[in-house]
Design an enzyme around this catalytic site. Structure first.
Site, PDB file in Angstrom:
ATOM      1  N   ARG A  50      31.242  44.376  41.702  1.00  0.00           N
ATOM      2  CA  ARG A  50      32.200  44.062  42.760  1.00  0.00           C
ATOM      3  C   ARG A  50      33.566  44.662  42.433  1.00  0.00           C
ATOM      4  O   ARG A  50      34.270  44.173  41.560  1.00  0.00           O
ATOM      5  CB  ARG A  50      32.318  42.547  42.940  1.00  0.00           C
ATOM      6  CG  ARG A  50      31.043  41.908  43.496  1.00  0.00           C
ATOM      7  CD  ARG A  50      31.182  40.413  43.639  1.00  0.00           C
ATOM      8  NE  ARG A  50      31.275  39.755  42.341  1.00  0.00           N
ATOM      9  CZ  ARG A  50      31.357  38.437  42.181  1.00  0.00           C
ATOM     10  NH1 ARG A  50      31.367  37.640  43.228  1.00  0.00           N
ATOM     11  NH2 ARG A  50      31.435  37.929  40.968  1.00  0.00           N
ATOM     12  N   ASP A  52      37.524  45.687  42.983  1.00  0.00           N
ATOM     13  CA  ASP A  52      38.693  44.973  43.495  1.00  0.00           C
ATOM     14  C   ASP A  52      39.374  45.752  44.610  1.00  0.00           C
ATOM     15  O   ASP A  52      39.047  46.912  44.872  1.00  0.00           O
ATOM     16  CB  ASP A  52      39.699  44.745  42.367  1.00  0.00           C
ATOM     17  CG  ASP A  52      39.165  43.838  41.278  1.00  0.00           C
ATOM     18  OD1 ASP A  52      38.389  42.924  41.610  1.00  0.00           O
ATOM     19  OD2 ASP A  52      39.526  44.039  40.107  1.00  0.00           O
ATOM     20  N   TYR A 110      33.196  53.459  34.142  1.00  0.00           N
ATOM     21  CA  TYR A 110      34.390  53.558  34.986  1.00  0.00           C
ATOM     22  C   TYR A 110      35.241  54.720  34.510  1.00  0.00           C
ATOM     23  O   TYR A 110      35.243  55.075  33.329  1.00  0.00           O
ATOM     24  CB  TYR A 110      35.227  52.277  34.899  1.00  0.00           C
ATOM     25  CG  TYR A 110      34.703  51.125  35.717  1.00  0.00           C
ATOM     26  CD1 TYR A 110      35.160  50.900  37.017  1.00  0.00           C
ATOM     27  CD2 TYR A 110      33.758  50.245  35.195  1.00  0.00           C
ATOM     28  CE1 TYR A 110      34.687  49.839  37.765  1.00  0.00           C
ATOM     29  CE2 TYR A 110      33.283  49.185  35.937  1.00  0.00           C
ATOM     30  CZ  TYR A 110      33.744  48.982  37.224  1.00  0.00           C
ATOM     31  OH  TYR A 110      33.273  47.932  37.970  1.00  0.00           O
ATOM     32  N   ARG A 196      41.680  47.805  34.124  1.00  0.00           N
ATOM     33  CA  ARG A 196      43.088  47.970  34.502  1.00  0.00           C
ATOM     34  C   ARG A 196      44.014  47.288  33.490  1.00  0.00           C
ATOM     35  O   ARG A 196      45.122  47.777  33.227  1.00  0.00           O
ATOM     36  CB  ARG A 196      43.316  47.439  35.904  1.00  0.00           C
ATOM     37  CG  ARG A 196      42.641  48.292  36.984  1.00  0.00           C
ATOM     38  CD  ARG A 196      42.618  47.595  38.331  1.00  0.00           C
ATOM     39  NE  ARG A 196      43.964  47.278  38.780  1.00  0.00           N
ATOM     40  CZ  ARG A 196      44.205  46.430  39.789  1.00  0.00           C
ATOM     41  NH1 ARG A 196      43.213  45.822  40.414  1.00  0.00           N
ATOM     42  NH2 ARG A 196      45.442  46.192  40.154  1.00  0.00           N
TER      43      ARG A 196
END
Length: 254
Positions: A50, A52, A110, A196
Site C-alpha cells: 500500500r 502512501d 523501492y 522516506r
C-alpha cells in the site's frame, strides 16, 4: 470463483495513496471502478504494497476474485479505457487460489530519486530536490549499518499498523547518474514511511549535519524522535516485487 492478478503502474502525484478513502481519490478507488465496469459485479482488490499519498509504482501487483469469465485482454485494454492516464494495467493473468498479492511476495524493491541543484528543475517531478551539495560517499557509508535484520522502530511512522517493527534489508545501493541519484532498497517488507524516514536521516549525513556514525546510533535507539524528518513522497517509487517463480508474476510486466 476465478482469481486474476494484474500488473499495475501509476504516477502517484494526484492520488491520496493506494488504499480506498471515503473522502479522497486513491488508486484503489479508480482501479476498482474500472474493473467493475468489466466484471459487472462488486469486488475487492488486494495489493502487494500500500503506497502512501504521492508515492509512485513502476510495478505494483494486485489480485481479485470474481465469478465473471472474461478474456485477459479485457482486464488490460478494457480496464485501461476507464482509468485516468496516470494509471495503467500492464498485464493480467489467471492465477491459482493459493496466490496472494501481498502474502506471496518474497521481497520488495523501492527506489528513492533525488537531485542536488541550486535551483529546482520542473522536469524532475518524480525526484526530490535538495538545494545544497551532498556528500554521497558519506551517505553510502552510513547506509551500510541498515543492512540485515533490525528493529526499525526509529524509522517507523507513528500510525504504522505492522505487528512487528523488525524488517530485513537485503541490499541498499546509492546509484549516481549524470544529473541525479537514487537509493535502491531491497527488503523483505517495509514499515509505514520507513523508506522516506531513512532518506530523511541519510540526507542529514549527506548535508554534514550529522556524522556517519549517527545513523547507526539512531537505528539502535529504536526512538523515532531521534531520527530526521520524513522526506517528500514524490521521489519514492515501488520499483519491483519478487514472487516465487512458479506464479509467473513477472510475465505481467513483459
Amino acid at each position: 470463483m476465478n482469481r486474476v492478478a494484474l500488473g499495475l503502474s501509476y504516477d502517484g502525484h494526484d492520488f491520496e495513496g493506494w488504499q480506498t478513502q471515503p473522502h479522497g481519490r486513491t488508486v484503489q478507488d479508480e482501479l476498482t471502478k474500472a474493473i467493475e465496469v468489466i466484471a459487472q459485479e462488486p469486488l475487492t482488490l488486494i495489493c502487494a504494497g500500500r503506497t502512501d499519498t504521492g508515492v509512485h509504482a513502476r510495478q505494483q501487483v494486485v489480485h481479485f476474485d470474481m465469478a465473471a469469465v472474461r478474456p485477459m485482454s479485457a482486464w488490460v485494454k478494457g480496464v485501461n479505457n476507464s482509468l485516468p492516464p496516470t494509471v495503467s494495467v500492464q498485464g493480467a493473468k489467471l492465477v491459482d487460489a493459493e496466490f496472494h498479492a501481498r502474502f506471496s511476495a518474497l521481497s520488495r524493491t523501492y527506489r528513492y530519486y533525488f537531485y542536488s541543484s541550486p535551483v529546482r528543475d520542473p522536469f524532475k517531478r518524480f525526484m526530490t530536490w535538495v538545494h545544497y551539495p551532498l556528500d554521497l560517499q558519506a551517505m553510502r557509508s552510513a547506509s551500510a549499518c541498515l543492512l540485515g535484520t533490525h528493529d526499525f522502530s526509529a524509522f517507523r511512522a507513528s500510525q504504522c499498523q505492522a505487528a512487528s517493527p523488525v524488517r530485513t534489508l537485503h541490499a541498499m545501493k546509492l546509484i549516481e547518474e549524470a544529473d541525479h541519484c537514487y537509493f535502491e532498497i531491497h527488503g523483505n517488507a517495509f514499515l509505514h514511511h520507513m523508506v522516506r524516514n531513512l532518506m530523511g536521516s541519510l540526507m542529514e549525513v549527506g548535508l554534514h549535519r550529522q556524522p556517519e556514525s549517527w545513523l547507526e546510533n539512531v537505528l539502535e535507539s529504536k526512538n523515532r524522535s531521534l531520527a530526521a524528518k520524513t522526506y517528500p513522497a514524490q521521489g519514492l517509487s515501488l520499483w519491483n516485487i519478487e514472487y516465487p517463480e512458479h506464479f509467473g508474476i513477472q510475465e505481467l510486466f513483459e
